[in-house]
Design a protein around this motif. Sequence first.
Motif, mmCIF file in Angstrom:
data_model
loop_
_atom_site.group_PDB
_atom_site.id
_atom_site.type_symbol
_atom_site.label_atom_id
_atom_site.label_comp_id
_atom_site.label_asym_id
_atom_site.label_seq_id
_atom_site.Cartn_x
_atom_site.Cartn_y
_atom_site.Cartn_z
ATOM 1 N N ALA A 98 33.380 4.637 29.661
ATOM 2 C CA ALA A 98 34.511 3.794 29.280
ATOM 3 C C ALA A 98 35.097 4.237 27.936
ATOM 4 N N LEU A 99 34.238 4.653 27.017
ATOM 5 C CA LEU A 99 34.715 5.128 25.709
ATOM 6 C C LEU A 99 35.540 6.404 25.833
ATOM 7 N N ARG A 100 35.291 7.201 26.855
ATOM 8 C CA ARG A 100 36.111 8.399 27.061
ATOM 9 C C ARG A 100 37.554 8.003 27.369
ATOM 10 N N THR A 101 37.722 6.902 28.085
ATOM 11 C CA THR A 101 39.063 6.420 28.400
ATOM 12 C C THR A 101 39.694 5.707 27.208
ATOM 13 N N ASP A 102 38.899 4.911 26.515
ATOM 14 C CA ASP A 102 39.406 4.133 25.384
ATOM 15 C C ASP A 102 38.411 4.224 24.230
ATOM 16 N N PRO A 103 38.589 5.188 23.318
ATOM 17 C CA PRO A 103 37.637 5.334 22.200
ATOM 18 C C PRO A 103 37.551 4.106 21.301
ATOM 19 N N ALA A 104 38.574 3.250 21.322
ATOM 20 C CA ALA A 104 38.568 2.032 20.507
ATOM 21 C C ALA A 104 38.051 0.821 21.289
ATOM 22 N N LEU A 105 37.409 1.054 22.417
ATOM 23 C CA LEU A 105 36.991 -0.014 23.320
ATOM 24 C C LEU A 105 36.244 -1.133 22.602
ATOM 25 N N PHE A 106 35.271 -0.779 21.776
ATOM 26 C CA PHE A 106 34.403 -1.803 21.193
ATOM 27 C C PHE A 106 35.128 -2.664 20.166
ATOM 28 N N THR A 107 36.253 -2.200 19.671
ATOM 29 C CA THR A 107 37.023 -3.034 18.740
ATOM 30 C C THR A 107 37.742 -4.156 19.473
ATOM 31 N N LYS A 108 37.797 -4.070 20.801
ATOM 32 C CA LYS A 108 38.527 -5.057 21.600
ATOM 33 C C LYS A 108 37.611 -6.137 22.178
ATOM 34 N N TYR A 109 36.301 -5.926 22.088
ATOM 35 C CA TYR A 109 35.357 -6.951 22.495
ATOM 36 C C TYR A 109 34.989 -7.800 21.292
ATOM 37 N N ARG A 110 34.825 -9.081 21.532
ATOM 38 C CA ARG A 110 34.407 -9.977 20.452
ATOM 39 C C ARG A 110 33.077 -9.521 19.861
ATOM 40 N N SER A 111 32.163 -9.116 20.716
ATOM 41 C CA SER A 111 30.902 -8.518 20.272
ATOM 42 C C SER A 111 30.377 -7.630 21.377
ATOM 43 N N VAL A 112 29.544 -6.675 20.990
ATOM 44 C CA VAL A 112 28.820 -5.829 21.931
ATOM 45 C C VAL A 112 27.348 -5.927 21.555
ATOM 46 N N VAL A 113 26.511 -6.339 22.500
ATOM 47 C CA VAL A 113 25.075 -6.441 22.268
ATOM 48 C C VAL A 113 24.378 -5.471 23.212
ATOM 49 N N VAL A 114 23.559 -4.592 22.644
ATOM 50 C CA VAL A 114 22.858 -3.561 23.402
ATOM 51 C C VAL A 114 21.363 -3.855 23.374
ATOM 52 N N MET A 115 20.747 -3.953 24.565
ATOM 53 C CA MET A 115 19.295 -4.013 24.631
ATOM 54 C C MET A 115 18.788 -2.579 24.692
ATOM 55 N N GLY A 116 18.359 -2.081 23.548
ATOM 56 C CA GLY A 116 17.873 -0.711 23.463
ATOM 57 C C GLY A 116 17.629 -0.371 22.015
ATOM 58 N N GLY A 117 16.972 0.749 21.808
ATOM 59 C CA GLY A 117 16.644 1.166 20.460
ATOM 60 C C GLY A 117 15.212 0.819 20.103
ATOM 61 N N SER A 118 14.806 1.272 18.924
ATOM 62 C CA SER A 118 13.435 1.065 18.458
ATOM 63 C C SER A 118 13.371 0.587 17.020
ATOM 64 N N GLY A 119 14.493 0.058 16.517
ATOM 65 C CA GLY A 119 14.474 -0.547 15.201
ATOM 66 C C GLY A 119 14.590 0.437 14.058
ATOM 67 N N PRO A 142 9.090 14.346 24.656
ATOM 68 C CA PRO A 142 10.052 14.781 25.682
ATOM 69 C C PRO A 142 11.181 13.784 25.901
ATOM 70 N N LEU A 143 11.083 12.600 25.297
ATOM 71 C CA LEU A 143 12.087 11.560 25.517
ATOM 72 C C LEU A 143 12.882 11.333 24.231
ATOM 73 N N TRP A 144 13.581 10.204 24.147
ATOM 74 C CA TRP A 144 14.476 9.941 23.021
ATOM 75 C C TRP A 144 14.374 8.489 22.614
ATOM 76 N N ARG A 145 14.700 8.239 21.342
ATOM 77 C CA ARG A 145 14.787 6.881 20.820
ATOM 78 C C ARG A 145 16.051 6.740 19.989
ATOM 79 N N ALA A 146 16.543 5.503 19.894
ATOM 80 C CA ALA A 146 17.625 5.192 18.962
ATOM 81 C C ALA A 146 17.008 4.446 17.787
ATOM 82 N N ARG A 147 17.197 4.971 16.570
ATOM 83 C CA ARG A 147 16.583 4.378 15.386
ATOM 84 C C ARG A 147 17.637 4.081 14.327
ATOM 85 N N LEU A 148 17.485 2.952 13.670
ATOM 86 C CA LEU A 148 18.276 2.655 12.481
ATOM 87 C C LEU A 148 17.864 3.622 11.386
#
Length: 341
Positions: free
Chosen positions: A144-165, A282-288
């Motif tokens: 979706a971001l490929r179509t609209d790079p500003a997509l997330f600015t149009k949602y009131r909020s985006v909450v992602v279940m993912g990452g490792s803190g 062999p895998l990946w994590r999203a970290r702050l």
Amino acid sequence: MTGPRGADVTRHVVVDTDAGIDDACALLYLAGHPGVEITAVTSVAGNRPERDVARNIGCVTRLLGLAPPVARGAAGPLPGAPSVPRGTHGTDGLGAPLARHGLPRPMPAVSGESAAELIVRLARDRPGELDLLALGPLTNLALALRTDPALFTKYRSVVVMGGSGPYDLPGDRLARDSNIARDPAAARAVATAPRADLVMLGVDVTATAVLQPEGIAALDAAGTPVARFAAAILGAYLRLGDGTGRRGGVPLHDPLAAGILLDPSLATGTALGPVAVLPDGPLWRARLMRARDGRPAPFPHEPAPDTRVVTAVDTARFLRGFLTALTGGATAPGDASGATT
């Protein structure tokens, strides 16, 4: 427009999901809140192949008596993703108890749009009104971001279940960051996109929101179709946890993300900063890219706008609310949640 119990709708939620057991419970939890509309549901391959995911969406929405627009999404990750095991959601993604309970898994009526197209169109048509809840791999969001790079600015909020803190020292023992690992390129696109408000709730936190067997028993005892269905699939999740049936409880990863979307005060700790998608074996994590004491990570990383990362939650209050939402208040949730913190 009214919510499930006749209250004025105050939250309009678009749910992107790979429809495993805890995803299904997140949909039940949203539907059990007054003032919440499930505006649309989109499918993505993850816990099970996408066709199974779409059928599970149909099963849950039919049970709830809802007919939100459903759009089918990505059947696989962006190129280059590692192979990640499907996990412990059974052969159908809902623990395979459905035949015993006489519950069909129909393919729902689906939109002529793809998941990415629907996510983009809804944001364009209703800017600032909708919340986007991502419960699976982030492939649809990246497309979706490929179509609209500003997509997330149009949602009131985006909450992602993912990452490792927050970033910590090597050797951290954390639950597998499956949603990120299944499509790290998509996760990187999400982490670096412009946004109004992007919240990431990682496995370091969701693994602490554990519903004990007493809580599952309370759902079954409530006797409603929704509560009994939840008890059946969560009971299957409990048995599938380690293959022995001795697992202590079930982590409510996705319902907790829904809870944070609806009630941000459930988060008792947050940190703000860029998120990077990093290799973890062999895998990946999203970290702050901050340590837990606030120091920046001691290595270079891709620039990214700030993400609000949840670091702690009031698990006892969440678990009580979860049981109340799924039973309509038919339990004594303070006694039955079996909360662990």
